[in-house]
Design a protein around this motif. Structure first.
Motif, PDB file in Angstrom:
ATOM      1  N   GLU A 114       0.771  -1.283   0.090  1.00  0.00           N
ATOM      2  CA  GLU A 114       0.086   0.052  -0.077  1.00  0.00           C
ATOM      3  C   GLU A 114       1.005   1.355   0.025  1.00  0.00           C
ATOM      4  N   GLY A 115       0.300   2.135  -0.296  1.00  0.00           N
ATOM      5  CA  GLY A 115       0.938   3.715  -0.142  1.00  0.00           C
ATOM      6  C   GLY A 115       0.865   4.165  -1.535  1.00  0.00           C
ATOM      7  N   CYS A 116       1.483   5.709  -1.477  1.00  0.00           N
ATOM      8  CA  CYS A 116       1.642   6.328  -2.787  1.00  0.00           C
ATOM      9  C   CYS A 116       0.475   6.200  -3.722  1.00  0.00           C
ATOM     10  N   TRP A 117      -0.611   6.467  -2.965  1.00  0.00           N
ATOM     11  CA  TRP A 117      -2.036   6.158  -3.768  1.00  0.00           C
ATOM     12  C   TRP A 117      -1.985   7.114  -5.165  1.00  0.00           C
ATOM     13  N   ARG A 118      -1.247   8.305  -4.840  1.00  0.00           N
ATOM     14  CA  ARG A 118      -1.446   9.323  -6.042  1.00  0.00           C
ATOM     15  C   ARG A 118      -0.826   8.782  -7.310  1.00  0.00           C
ATOM     16  N   SER A 119       0.457   7.954  -6.959  1.00  0.00           N
ATOM     17  CA  SER A 119       0.881   7.546  -8.179  1.00  0.00           C
ATOM     18  C   SER A 119       0.374   6.021  -8.649  1.00  0.00           C
ATOM     19  N   LEU A 120      -0.097   5.408  -7.446  1.00  0.00           N
ATOM     20  CA  LEU A 120      -0.619   4.138  -7.737  1.00  0.00           C
ATOM     21  C   LEU A 120      -1.255   3.747  -9.151  1.00  0.00           C
ATOM     22  N   PRO A 121      -2.226   4.778  -9.359  1.00  0.00           N
ATOM     23  CA  PRO A 121      -3.214   4.357 -10.628  1.00  0.00           C
ATOM     24  C   PRO A 121      -2.491   4.146 -11.828  1.00  0.00           C
ATOM     25  N   LYS A 122      -1.401   5.212 -12.032  1.00  0.00           N
ATOM     26  CA  LYS A 122      -0.790   4.980 -13.176  1.00  0.00           C
ATOM     27  C   LYS A 122      -0.085   3.805 -13.185  1.00  0.00           C
ATOM     28  N   ALA A 123       0.675   3.541 -12.164  1.00  0.00           N
ATOM     29  CA  ALA A 123       1.800   2.505 -12.238  1.00  0.00           C
ATOM     30  C   ALA A 123       1.010   1.120 -12.167  1.00  0.00           C
ATOM     31  N   ALA A 124      -0.252   1.147 -11.519  1.00  0.00           N
ATOM     32  CA  ALA A 124      -1.236  -0.089 -11.841  1.00  0.00           C
ATOM     33  C   ALA A 124      -1.824  -0.417 -13.180  1.00  0.00           C
ATOM     34  N   GLY A 125      -1.715   0.933 -13.837  1.00  0.00           N
ATOM     35  CA  GLY A 125      -2.572   0.816 -15.113  1.00  0.00           C
ATOM     36  C   GLY A 125      -3.890   0.799 -15.117  1.00  0.00           C
ATOM     37  N   LEU A 126      -4.395   1.612 -14.140  1.00  0.00           N
ATOM     38  CA  LEU A 126      -5.850   2.060 -13.630  1.00  0.00           C
ATOM     39  C   LEU A 126      -6.125   3.440 -14.048  1.00  0.00           C
ATOM     40  N   LEU A 127      -7.412   3.449 -14.720  1.00  0.00           N
ATOM     41  CA  LEU A 127      -7.961   4.891 -15.086  1.00  0.00           C
ATOM     42  C   LEU A 127      -8.579   5.504 -13.785  1.00  0.00           C
ATOM     43  N   ARG A 128      -7.927   5.548 -12.595  1.00  0.00           N
ATOM     44  CA  ARG A 128      -8.683   6.031 -11.422  1.00  0.00           C
ATOM     45  C   ARG A 128      -7.795   6.865 -10.614  1.00  0.00           C
ATOM     46  N   CYS A 129      -8.717   7.715  -9.765  1.00  0.00           N
ATOM     47  CA  CYS A 129      -7.895   8.555  -9.025  1.00  0.00           C
ATOM     48  C   CYS A 129      -7.315   7.851  -7.858  1.00  0.00           C
ATOM     49  N   GLY A 130      -6.111   8.240  -7.271  1.00  0.00           N
ATOM     50  CA  GLY A 130      -5.572   7.541  -6.019  1.00  0.00           C
ATOM     51  C   GLY A 130      -6.613   7.411  -5.002  1.00  0.00           C
ATOM     52  N   LYS A 131      -7.275   8.477  -4.808  1.00  0.00           N
ATOM     53  CA  LYS A 131      -8.187   8.412  -3.732  1.00  0.00           C
ATOM     54  C   LYS A 131      -9.354   7.168  -3.977  1.00  0.00           C
ATOM     55  N   SER A 132      -9.611   7.026  -5.249  1.00  0.00           N
ATOM     56  CA  SER A 132     -10.449   6.023  -5.255  1.00  0.00           C
ATOM     57  C   SER A 132      -9.865   4.674  -5.225  1.00  0.00           C
ATOM     58  N   CYS A 133      -8.739   4.411  -5.634  1.00  0.00           N
ATOM     59  CA  CYS A 133      -8.061   3.225  -5.367  1.00  0.00           C
ATOM     60  C   CYS A 133      -8.053   2.684  -4.039  1.00  0.00           C
ATOM     61  N   ARG A 134      -7.675   3.874  -3.019  1.00  0.00           N
ATOM     62  CA  ARG A 134      -7.404   3.656  -1.692  1.00  0.00           C
ATOM     63  C   ARG A 134      -8.695   3.281  -1.294  1.00  0.00           C
ATOM     64  N   LEU A 135      -9.786   4.051  -1.278  1.00  0.00           N
ATOM     65  CA  LEU A 135     -10.961   3.690  -0.933  1.00  0.00           C
ATOM     66  C   LEU A 135     -11.437   2.196  -1.249  1.00  0.00           C
ATOM     67  N   ARG A 136     -11.340   1.958  -2.365  1.00  0.00           N
ATOM     68  CA  ARG A 136     -11.643   0.528  -2.983  1.00  0.00           C
ATOM     69  C   ARG A 136     -11.000  -0.541  -2.299  1.00  0.00           C
ATOM     70  N   TRP A 137      -9.590  -0.206  -1.894  1.00  0.00           N
ATOM     71  CA  TRP A 137      -8.874  -1.225  -1.254  1.00  0.00           C
ATOM     72  C   TRP A 137      -9.239  -1.468   0.036  1.00  0.00           C
ATOM     73  N   ILE A 138      -9.182  -0.282   0.923  1.00  0.00           N
ATOM     74  CA  ILE A 138      -9.475  -0.142   2.216  1.00  0.00           C
ATOM     75  C   ILE A 138     -11.017  -0.854   2.498  1.00  0.00           C
TER      76      ILE A 138
END
Length: 230
Positions: A34-58
């Motif tokens: 976990e972490g670096c949510w802001r850069s995660l979407p790009k790194a993971a190949g997701l068209l989502r904002c970091g906040k959305s990824c964090r929320l979905r995960w948590i």
DNA sequence: AATTTGTTCAACCGCACACGA
DNA sequence: CTCGTGTGCGGTTGAACAAAT
């Protein structure tokens, strides 16, 4: 006009997550943590904002989540903790293993609030409605949009005379939790525990042996027994 | 069967805070 | 100390579903 968006919103998906997006997020976090949510979407190949990824995960994807209905014990714990902490859902969630703040917040608003009103307890103040000011009574009833006179479930509640409120089931339930004294306080935690637990976000993401110290059972800080009754 | 009303809960939004430069 | 950035939190929304009419 207004604040700039929290993240680049152009070309980002919104709304419900697809299975594929979930899989990508899970795979990425398993590999990188976990972490670096802001850069995660790009790194993971997701068209989502970091906040959305964090929320979905948590709130949904984390492996330690306990899905399913809340137990009676959990209900009572939430009520007790809410009386202490108010709408500090994240703090309440930290004391309930496998539950998220969002889940508890939703559960509170849909189930527990009504349950308390059925008991004649103001969910805001945790006092008996007849002990509250008239304003509280009115707000608890009107603002929640619940019509007690027309509700089958609430047939024991006399809105004109809350003093007369009797519910056998709830009476039995109260006997199960005789220590539900809502005039509570939290005893001062010990120093090292306090610092680790209160240093929330950063320590949380770095406390990554296998995730979170739910309930503070590892640290001991959040042990329910540390809640001290007057 | 069709429509309306109520409920649930995943997801979004904006603000506040922590932290490093 | 100030500023910019990232993260977390709590309130709110709205789609999906269920129940009632």
């Amino acid at each position: 006009m207004g604040r700039s968006p929290c993240c680049e919103k152009a070309h980002t998906n919104k709304g419900a997550w697809t299975k594929e997006e979930d899989d990508r997020l899970i795979a990425y976090i398993r590999a990188r943590g976990e972490g670096c949510w802001r850069s995660l979407p790009k790194a993971a190949g997701l068209l989502r904002c970091g906040k959305s990824c964090r929320l979905r995960w948590i709130n949904y994807l984390r492996p330690d989540l306990k899905r399913g209905n809340f137990t009676e014990d959990e209900d009572e714990l939430i009520i007790k903790l809410h009386s202490l902490l108010g709408n500090k859902w994240s703090l309440i969630a930290a004391r309930l293993p496998g539950r998220t703040d969002n889940e508890i917040k939703n559960y509170w608003n849909t189930h527990i609030r009504r349950k308390l009103l059925n008991r004649g307890v103001d969910p805001l103040t945790h006092k008996q409605l007849n002990e509250s000011t008239g304003r509280h009574v009115a707000s608890a009833i009107c603002c929640n949009g619940v019509n007690y006179e027309g509700n089958k479930e609430d047939s024991n509640y006399d809105i004109k005379n809350p003093n007369e409120f009797i519910n056998k089931d709830d009476d039995d339930e109260m006997k199960k939790i005789p220590d539900l004294n809502l005039d509570l306080r939290i005893s001062p935690p010990t120093e090292p525990i306090m610092s680790s637990s209160m240093n929330k976000s950063k320590s949380k993401s770095k406390n990554n042996g296998n995730g979170y110290d739910f309930l503070g059972l590892e640290s001991g800080f959040l042990d329910f027994r540390s809640l001290e009754m007057k």
